[in-house]
Design an enzyme around this catalytic site. Structure first.
Site, PDB file in Angstrom:
ATOM      1  N   ARG A  18       5.331  13.979  12.495  1.00  0.00           N
ATOM      2  CA  ARG A  18       5.729  13.684  11.115  1.00  0.00           C
ATOM      3  C   ARG A  18       5.424  14.903  10.257  1.00  0.00           C
ATOM      4  O   ARG A  18       4.433  14.942   9.541  1.00  0.00           O
ATOM      5  CB  ARG A  18       5.004  12.437  10.598  1.00  0.00           C
ATOM      6  CG  ARG A  18       5.343  11.194  11.406  1.00  0.00           C
ATOM      7  CD  ARG A  18       4.906   9.942  10.699  1.00  0.00           C
ATOM      8  NE  ARG A  18       3.474   9.729  10.787  1.00  0.00           N
ATOM      9  CZ  ARG A  18       2.833   8.742  10.171  1.00  0.00           C
ATOM     10  NH1 ARG A  18       3.492   7.896   9.414  1.00  0.00           N
ATOM     11  NH2 ARG A  18       1.525   8.592  10.315  1.00  0.00           N
ATOM     12  N   PRO A  19       6.272  15.938  10.350  1.00  0.00           N
ATOM     13  CA  PRO A  19       6.000  17.185   9.642  1.00  0.00           C
ATOM     14  C   PRO A  19       6.171  17.014   8.134  1.00  0.00           C
ATOM     15  O   PRO A  19       6.796  16.067   7.659  1.00  0.00           O
ATOM     16  CB  PRO A  19       7.058  18.136  10.204  1.00  0.00           C
ATOM     17  CG  PRO A  19       8.185  17.244  10.627  1.00  0.00           C
ATOM     18  CD  PRO A  19       7.530  15.982  11.114  1.00  0.00           C
ATOM     19  N   ILE A  20       5.594  17.956   7.376  1.00  0.00           N
ATOM     20  CA  ILE A  20       5.746  17.920   5.920  1.00  0.00           C
ATOM     21  C   ILE A  20       6.633  19.076   5.451  1.00  0.00           C
ATOM     22  O   ILE A  20       6.548  19.510   4.308  1.00  0.00           O
ATOM     23  CB  ILE A  20       4.381  17.943   5.208  1.00  0.00           C
ATOM     24  CG1 ILE A  20       3.584  19.205   5.562  1.00  0.00           C
ATOM     25  CG2 ILE A  20       3.578  16.697   5.534  1.00  0.00           C
ATOM     26  CD1 ILE A  20       2.334  19.391   4.697  1.00  0.00           C
ATOM     27  N   ASP A  21       7.523  19.536   6.328  1.00  0.00           N
ATOM     28  CA  ASP A  21       8.361  20.677   5.985  1.00  0.00           C
ATOM     29  C   ASP A  21       9.270  20.393   4.793  1.00  0.00           C
ATOM     30  O   ASP A  21       9.501  21.271   3.952  1.00  0.00           O
ATOM     31  CB  ASP A  21       9.185  21.132   7.195  1.00  0.00           C
ATOM     32  CG  ASP A  21      10.038  20.025   7.786  1.00  0.00           C
ATOM     33  OD1 ASP A  21       9.578  18.871   7.810  1.00  0.00           O
ATOM     34  OD2 ASP A  21      11.159  20.313   8.232  1.00  0.00           O
ATOM     35  N   LEU A  22       9.784  19.151   4.683  1.00  0.00           N
ATOM     36  CA  LEU A  22      10.654  18.836   3.554  1.00  0.00           C
ATOM     37  C   LEU A  22       9.878  18.803   2.236  1.00  0.00           C
ATOM     38  O   LEU A  22      10.415  19.136   1.186  1.00  0.00           O
ATOM     39  CB  LEU A  22      11.357  17.492   3.782  1.00  0.00           C
ATOM     40  CG  LEU A  22      12.513  17.489   4.780  1.00  0.00           C
ATOM     41  CD1 LEU A  22      13.058  16.074   4.958  1.00  0.00           C
ATOM     42  CD2 LEU A  22      13.633  18.426   4.340  1.00  0.00           C
ATOM     43  N   ASP A  75       8.386  -0.349  10.501  1.00  0.00           N
ATOM     44  CA  ASP A  75       7.066  -0.964  10.388  1.00  0.00           C
ATOM     45  C   ASP A  75       7.044  -2.440  10.790  1.00  0.00           C
ATOM     46  O   ASP A  75       5.979  -3.052  10.820  1.00  0.00           O
ATOM     47  CB  ASP A  75       6.524  -0.821   8.959  1.00  0.00           C
ATOM     48  CG  ASP A  75       5.971   0.566   8.686  1.00  0.00           C
ATOM     49  OD1 ASP A  75       5.883   1.362   9.637  1.00  0.00           O
ATOM     50  OD2 ASP A  75       5.633   0.858   7.527  1.00  0.00           O
ATOM     51  N   CYS A 130      -1.788   7.455  11.137  1.00  0.00           N
ATOM     52  CA  CYS A 130      -1.536   6.897  12.472  1.00  0.00           C
ATOM     53  C   CYS A 130      -0.915   7.940  13.398  1.00  0.00           C
ATOM     54  O   CYS A 130      -0.114   8.775  12.977  1.00  0.00           O
ATOM     55  CB  CYS A 130      -0.585   5.704  12.378  1.00  0.00           C
ATOM     56  SG  CYS A 130      -1.330   4.224  11.679  1.00  0.00           S
ATOM     57  N   LYS A 158       0.837  -1.216   0.000  1.00  0.00           N
ATOM     58  CA  LYS A 158       0.000   0.000   0.000  1.00  0.00           C
ATOM     59  C   LYS A 158       0.866   1.258   0.000  1.00  0.00           C
ATOM     60  O   LYS A 158       0.475   2.277  -0.565  1.00  0.00           O
ATOM     61  CB  LYS A 158      -0.966  -0.015   1.181  1.00  0.00           C
ATOM     62  CG  LYS A 158      -0.364   0.223   2.548  1.00  0.00           C
ATOM     63  CD  LYS A 158      -0.894   1.496   3.172  1.00  0.00           C
ATOM     64  CE  LYS A 158      -0.379   1.663   4.589  1.00  0.00           C
ATOM     65  NZ  LYS A 158      -0.672   2.983   5.169  1.00  0.00           N
ATOM     66  N   ASN A 159       2.068   1.186   0.580  1.00  0.00           N
ATOM     67  CA  ASN A 159       2.941   2.361   0.582  1.00  0.00           C
ATOM     68  C   ASN A 159       3.580   2.613  -0.781  1.00  0.00           C
ATOM     69  O   ASN A 159       4.183   3.669  -0.996  1.00  0.00           O
ATOM     70  CB  ASN A 159       4.017   2.222   1.659  1.00  0.00           C
ATOM     71  CG  ASN A 159       3.450   2.404   3.051  1.00  0.00           C
ATOM     72  OD1 ASN A 159       2.412   3.040   3.233  1.00  0.00           O
ATOM     73  ND2 ASN A 159       4.111   1.841   4.050  1.00  0.00           N
ATOM     74  N   ARG A 212      -6.341  -0.773   7.483  1.00  0.00           N
ATOM     75  CA  ARG A 212      -5.731   0.299   6.703  1.00  0.00           C
ATOM     76  C   ARG A 212      -4.566  -0.205   5.860  1.00  0.00           C
ATOM     77  O   ARG A 212      -4.255   0.376   4.819  1.00  0.00           O
ATOM     78  CB  ARG A 212      -5.247   1.422   7.617  1.00  0.00           C
ATOM     79  CG  ARG A 212      -6.365   2.237   8.260  1.00  0.00           C
ATOM     80  CD  ARG A 212      -5.823   3.441   9.005  1.00  0.00           C
ATOM     81  NE  ARG A 212      -4.786   4.081   8.227  1.00  0.00           N
ATOM     82  CZ  ARG A 212      -3.526   4.214   8.615  1.00  0.00           C
ATOM     83  NH1 ARG A 212      -3.134   3.766   9.784  1.00  0.00           N
ATOM     84  NH2 ARG A 212      -2.642   4.799   7.842  1.00  0.00           N
TER      85      ARG A 212
END
Length: 421
Positions: free
Chosen positions: A123-127, A310, A118, A24-25, A402
């Site tokens: 888990r920032p999205i700054d990058l 994981d 989750c 799924k990833n 999920r």
């Protein structure tokens, strides 16, 4: 009322063969990538887990026409008409952020709520934002959503070195922007995970020109147009690792089919270290115990090709039954030991010190009522329930759906006794 409790009657050895579903990833960024063409795309043998179905719903909500034929997705994005995906679906999954670059590329604008997923730490999205801005986008961060606009993406040198290491999500985001950018883009500090390589392979099938996937430096030469294609994503290495753990934990013998063994190199080494006997073939792996007792092990999660975070929770269950003390160090997410507190309800002896779990192996686990907190924690509790004495009830089972396709059903075909209530 939706059933969200899973009951497992433990103590059964698992034996047989199981086919591993698509990752799924890998599927989620590939689904977003289909927005980069108006031509028909067919994705084959897709695992229809909840996250994938949510992404399908997101695409449909902005005008995509998607037909599900068995486990194939037939996708026509020629009628996509919105750069603002609905808030409710966007907040269900973290992977909704993959829509940002394709929507900017297509509409020159995007408005999207911050992603869900989750609860396993910051888990920032700054990058992601940094990469998109380096390619020419203007991004404004609002309280609950972001807005972006771009005249045209322009190739550039992108440095994705995060404070914790390579970012799979940011690498995929930049790839999705750069494939139709003007000129050459070079990503330094790219993630090397198989799922990133799979996205690249899909984009190349669409006509993209990309070099260096699977290494820290990726070069992309932008194209004006991409074509439709047919593609089958890679199998899920995490699902494969989970089933291999199940075979070892229950002292059974399981063969996982439709698997790419080299994606699991370090995992297979650790399975052997803890006491597994492995037969590794081209696209399948068989596991059973070498001897009666499991051995303790030390694990430190890290970015690919390191040990995957994981599978950390599943290996803690193995360590809980090993003859001795094991140490598991979590280096990716700071809130990923919630399952340990649930495993302690089942008799596991685990001490959490900082980012380390110290596990003293016990002879047995006892069936109990436990609560799933996230996707992989759910899987670890199922594994514990399989080997525990008595009955285990797992609340909030929906987390498992999920990322694992027909997990309970597959385990039952191997001899488990699992049902919902």
């Amino acid at each position: 009322m939706v059933k969200d409790r899973l009951v497992i009657e433990g103590g059964r050895r698992l034996k047989g063969k199981v086919k591993i579903a698509s990752a799924k990833n890998a599927v989620l960024p590939i689904l977003a990538a289909t927005l980069l063409t108006e031509k028909k795309v067919i994705l084959k043998e897709i695992s229809l887990v909840a996250d994938v179905l949510t992404m399908v719903d997101l695409l449909k909500a902005i005008g995509s026409q998607i037909k599900i034929d068995n486990n194939n997705l037939i996708i026509d994005n020629s009628q996509v008409n919105s750069f603002n995906p609905p808030e409710e679906s966007t907040k269900k999954i973290r992977a909704s952020y993959y829509l940002i670059a394709p929507l900017l590329s297509r509409f020159k604008r995007v408005k999207i709520n911050y992603p869900g997923g989750c609860e396993i730490g910051t888990r920032p999205i700054d990058l992601h934002i940094k990469g998109l801005m380096a390619l020419g986008a203007k991004i404004i961060l609002r309280e609950k959503y972001l807005e972006g606009e771009v005249e045209d993406f322009k190739g550039n040198e992108i440095y994705l070195y995060g404070y914790k290491g390579p970012s799979v999500g940011a690498t995929c985001q930049v790839l999705l922007a750069a494939v139709k950018a003007k000129g050459k883009t070079t990503i330094f500090g790219a993630a090397c995970e198989p799922e990133v390589v799979d996205l690249v392979n899909f984009l190349k099938r669409m006509g993209a020109e990309i070099y260096g996937a699977g290494t820290p430096v990726i070069e992309i030469y932008g194209k004006e147009e991409l074509e439709g294609t047919e593609y089958e994503p890679i199998p899920d290495r995490i699902e494969a690792g989970t089933f291999l753990c199940a075979g070892l934990i229950t002292d059974g013998e399981i063969t996982v089919e439709n698997v790419i063994p080299h994606h699991l190199n370090i995992v297979l080494k650790k399975l052997e270290e803890v006491g597994g006997w492995l037969k590794i073939e081209e696209n399948k792996i068989t596991i059973k115990r070498k001897e009666k007792e499991l051995k303790p092990l030390n694990i430190a999660t890290f970015f690919y090709p390191g040990f995957p975070t994981d599978l950390q929770a599943q290996f803690i269950v193995l360590a809980s039954l090993a003859n001795g003390e094991s140490i598991v160090e979590e280096n990716i997410f700071e809130k990923r030991f919630a399952h340990c507190y649930e495993l302690k309800k089942m008799g596991a002896e685990i001490e959490i010190i900082g980012n380390k779990a110290i596990i003293k192996g016990k002879d047995k686990l006892i069936g109990s009522e436990v609560n799933a907190t996230d996707l992989r924690a759910s899987a670890s509790l199922v594994l514990a329930g399989l080997v525990a004495y008595g009955k285990t009830t797992i609340n909030n089972y929906h987390h498992l759906n999920r990322g694992y396709y027909q997990f309970a059903e597959k385990l039952n075909t191997l001899g488990a006794k699992i049902y919902q209530e």
